[in-house]
Design a protein around this motif. Sequence first.
Motif, PDB file in Angstrom:
ATOM      1  N   ASP A   1       0.825  -1.202   0.000  1.00  0.00           N
ATOM      2  CA  ASP A   1       0.000   0.000   0.000  1.00  0.00           C
ATOM      3  C   ASP A   1       0.866   1.261   0.000  1.00  0.00           C
ATOM      4  O   ASP A   1       0.598   2.212  -0.728  1.00  0.00           O
ATOM      5  N   THR A   2       1.908   1.263   0.792  1.00  0.00           N
ATOM      6  CA  THR A   2       2.804   2.423   0.876  1.00  0.00           C
ATOM      7  C   THR A   2       3.523   2.635  -0.449  1.00  0.00           C
ATOM      8  O   THR A   2       3.624   3.769  -0.937  1.00  0.00           O
ATOM      9  N   MET A   3       4.008   1.552  -1.039  1.00  0.00           N
ATOM     10  CA  MET A   3       4.687   1.674  -2.340  1.00  0.00           C
ATOM     11  C   MET A   3       3.721   2.167  -3.412  1.00  0.00           C
ATOM     12  O   MET A   3       4.096   2.982  -4.269  1.00  0.00           O
ATOM     13  N   GLU A   4       2.469   1.700  -3.358  1.00  0.00           N
ATOM     14  CA  GLU A   4       1.480   2.155  -4.330  1.00  0.00           C
ATOM     15  C   GLU A   4       1.223   3.650  -4.176  1.00  0.00           C
ATOM     16  O   GLU A   4       1.164   4.390  -5.165  1.00  0.00           O
ATOM     17  N   ARG A   5       1.105   4.101  -2.947  1.00  0.00           N
ATOM     18  CA  ARG A   5       0.881   5.523  -2.687  1.00  0.00           C
ATOM     19  C   ARG A   5       2.051   6.367  -3.214  1.00  0.00           C
ATOM     20  O   ARG A   5       1.848   7.382  -3.875  1.00  0.00           O
ATOM     21  N   ILE A   6       3.261   5.941  -2.906  1.00  0.00           N
ATOM     22  CA  ILE A   6       4.435   6.686  -3.364  1.00  0.00           C
ATOM     23  C   ILE A   6       4.524   6.651  -4.887  1.00  0.00           C
ATOM     24  O   ILE A   6       4.878   7.650  -5.524  1.00  0.00           O
ATOM     25  N   SER A   7       4.150   5.543  -5.488  1.00  0.00           N
ATOM     26  CA  SER A   7       4.154   5.443  -6.945  1.00  0.00           C
ATOM     27  C   SER A   7       3.196   6.466  -7.566  1.00  0.00           C
ATOM     28  O   SER A   7       3.533   7.132  -8.553  1.00  0.00           O
ATOM     29  N   TYR A   8       2.011   6.600  -6.995  1.00  0.00           N
ATOM     30  CA  TYR A   8       1.074   7.618  -7.497  1.00  0.00           C
ATOM     31  C   TYR A   8       1.655   9.017  -7.327  1.00  0.00           C
ATOM     32  O   TYR A   8       1.534   9.859  -8.222  1.00  0.00           O
ATOM     33  N   LEU A   9       2.294   9.273  -6.200  1.00  0.00           N
ATOM     34  CA  LEU A   9       2.909  10.590  -5.985  1.00  0.00           C
ATOM     35  C   LEU A   9       4.023  10.842  -6.989  1.00  0.00           C
ATOM     36  O   LEU A   9       4.194  11.976  -7.457  1.00  0.00           O
ATOM     37  N   MET A  10       4.770   9.802  -7.345  1.00  0.00           N
ATOM     38  CA  MET A  10       5.813   9.945  -8.374  1.00  0.00           C
ATOM     39  C   MET A  10       5.187  10.325  -9.707  1.00  0.00           C
ATOM     40  O   MET A  10       5.694  11.208 -10.409  1.00  0.00           O
ATOM     41  N   GLY A  11       4.081   9.679 -10.051  1.00  0.00           N
ATOM     42  CA  GLY A  11       3.385   9.998 -11.302  1.00  0.00           C
ATOM     43  C   GLY A  11       2.832  11.410 -11.297  1.00  0.00           C
ATOM     44  O   GLY A  11       2.882  12.116 -12.313  1.00  0.00           O
ATOM     45  N   ILE A  12       2.302  11.835 -10.168  1.00  0.00           N
ATOM     46  CA  ILE A  12       1.785  13.200 -10.030  1.00  0.00           C
ATOM     47  C   ILE A  12       2.927  14.204 -10.206  1.00  0.00           C
ATOM     48  O   ILE A  12       2.811  15.176 -10.955  1.00  0.00           O
ATOM     49  N   HIS A  13       4.022  13.938  -9.543  1.00  0.00           N
ATOM     50  CA  HIS A  13       5.194  14.814  -9.659  1.00  0.00           C
ATOM     51  C   HIS A  13       5.689  14.885 -11.108  1.00  0.00           C
ATOM     52  O   HIS A  13       5.948  15.980 -11.630  1.00  0.00           O
ATOM     53  N   LYS A  14       5.788  13.737 -11.755  1.00  0.00           N
ATOM     54  CA  LYS A  14       6.257  13.703 -13.141  1.00  0.00           C
ATOM     55  C   LYS A  14       5.321  14.496 -14.055  1.00  0.00           C
ATOM     56  O   LYS A  14       5.781  15.300 -14.879  1.00  0.00           O
ATOM     57  N   ALA A  15       4.018  14.290 -13.907  1.00  0.00           N
ATOM     58  CA  ALA A  15       3.056  15.006 -14.746  1.00  0.00           C
ATOM     59  C   ALA A  15       3.153  16.511 -14.518  1.00  0.00           C
ATOM     60  O   ALA A  15       3.116  17.294 -15.479  1.00  0.00           O
ATOM     61  N   LEU A  16       3.294  16.922 -13.267  1.00  0.00           N
ATOM     62  CA  LEU A  16       3.408  18.349 -12.980  1.00  0.00           C
ATOM     63  C   LEU A  16       4.693  18.935 -13.550  1.00  0.00           C
ATOM     64  O   LEU A  16       4.695  20.061 -14.066  1.00  0.00           O
ATOM     65  N   ARG A  17       5.778  18.181 -13.480  1.00  0.00           N
ATOM     66  CA  ARG A  17       7.050  18.660 -14.050  1.00  0.00           C
ATOM     67  C   ARG A  17       6.938  18.822 -15.564  1.00  0.00           C
ATOM     68  O   ARG A  17       7.530  19.734 -16.139  1.00  0.00           O
ATOM     69  N   ILE A  18       6.182  17.948 -16.212  1.00  0.00           N
ATOM     70  CA  ILE A  18       5.981  18.061 -17.660  1.00  0.00           C
ATOM     71  C   ILE A  18       5.075  19.251 -17.968  1.00  0.00           C
ATOM     72  O   ILE A  18       5.371  20.076 -18.840  1.00  0.00           O
ATOM     73  N   LEU A  19       3.958  19.361 -17.242  1.00  0.00           N
ATOM     74  CA  LEU A  19       3.002  20.445 -17.493  1.00  0.00           C
ATOM     75  C   LEU A  19       3.599  21.825 -17.232  1.00  0.00           C
ATOM     76  O   LEU A  19       3.267  22.794 -17.904  1.00  0.00           O
ATOM     77  N   PHE A  20       4.471  21.907 -16.232  1.00  0.00           N
ATOM     78  CA  PHE A  20       5.071  23.183 -15.853  1.00  0.00           C
ATOM     79  C   PHE A  20       6.575  23.169 -16.113  1.00  0.00           C
ATOM     80  O   PHE A  20       7.358  23.689 -15.311  1.00  0.00           O
ATOM     81  N   SER A  21       6.957  22.621 -17.248  1.00  0.00           N
ATOM     82  CA  SER A  21       8.383  22.456 -17.551  1.00  0.00           C
ATOM     83  C   SER A  21       9.127  23.794 -17.628  1.00  0.00           C
ATOM     84  O   SER A  21      10.319  23.849 -17.368  1.00  0.00           O
TER      85      SER A  21
END
Length: 133
Positions: A65-85
Amino acid sequence: MTAAQAQERPATNTPEAGRVALKFFFNIMQAWGCSVAQQRTLLGGIGNTTYHKYRKLPEVRLPRDTMERISYLMGIHKALRILFSNSPEKAYEWVHKPNDAAPFNGQSALSYMLQGRVVDLADTRRYLDAVRG
């Protein structure tokens, strides 16, 4: 899945993977300006003792569960870095800004994710992936 595919996929249940995941988590939490209580909620409502153990970045097999949560946060971070590059600081600010889009309905993405359910993290990631195209 073939044996070759299984070998290509990085192991996420190793102590080293746990340490790397926690290092990412605490770095992004600092960038987002999240409190200890918020961090504990995003990690699944973990106890204070576990939180402080994790802060030491041990090599630990994290619960699925913890790894899944962190994985989603990684995806959120990546998407935000792309959107606000062109403006990385805006990527970190976005999570705090009110958002009228579904599923946020006027609250910030962080407030939405702090409801504490894995699905709230997944919804945020799906929203950003859709915006990203």
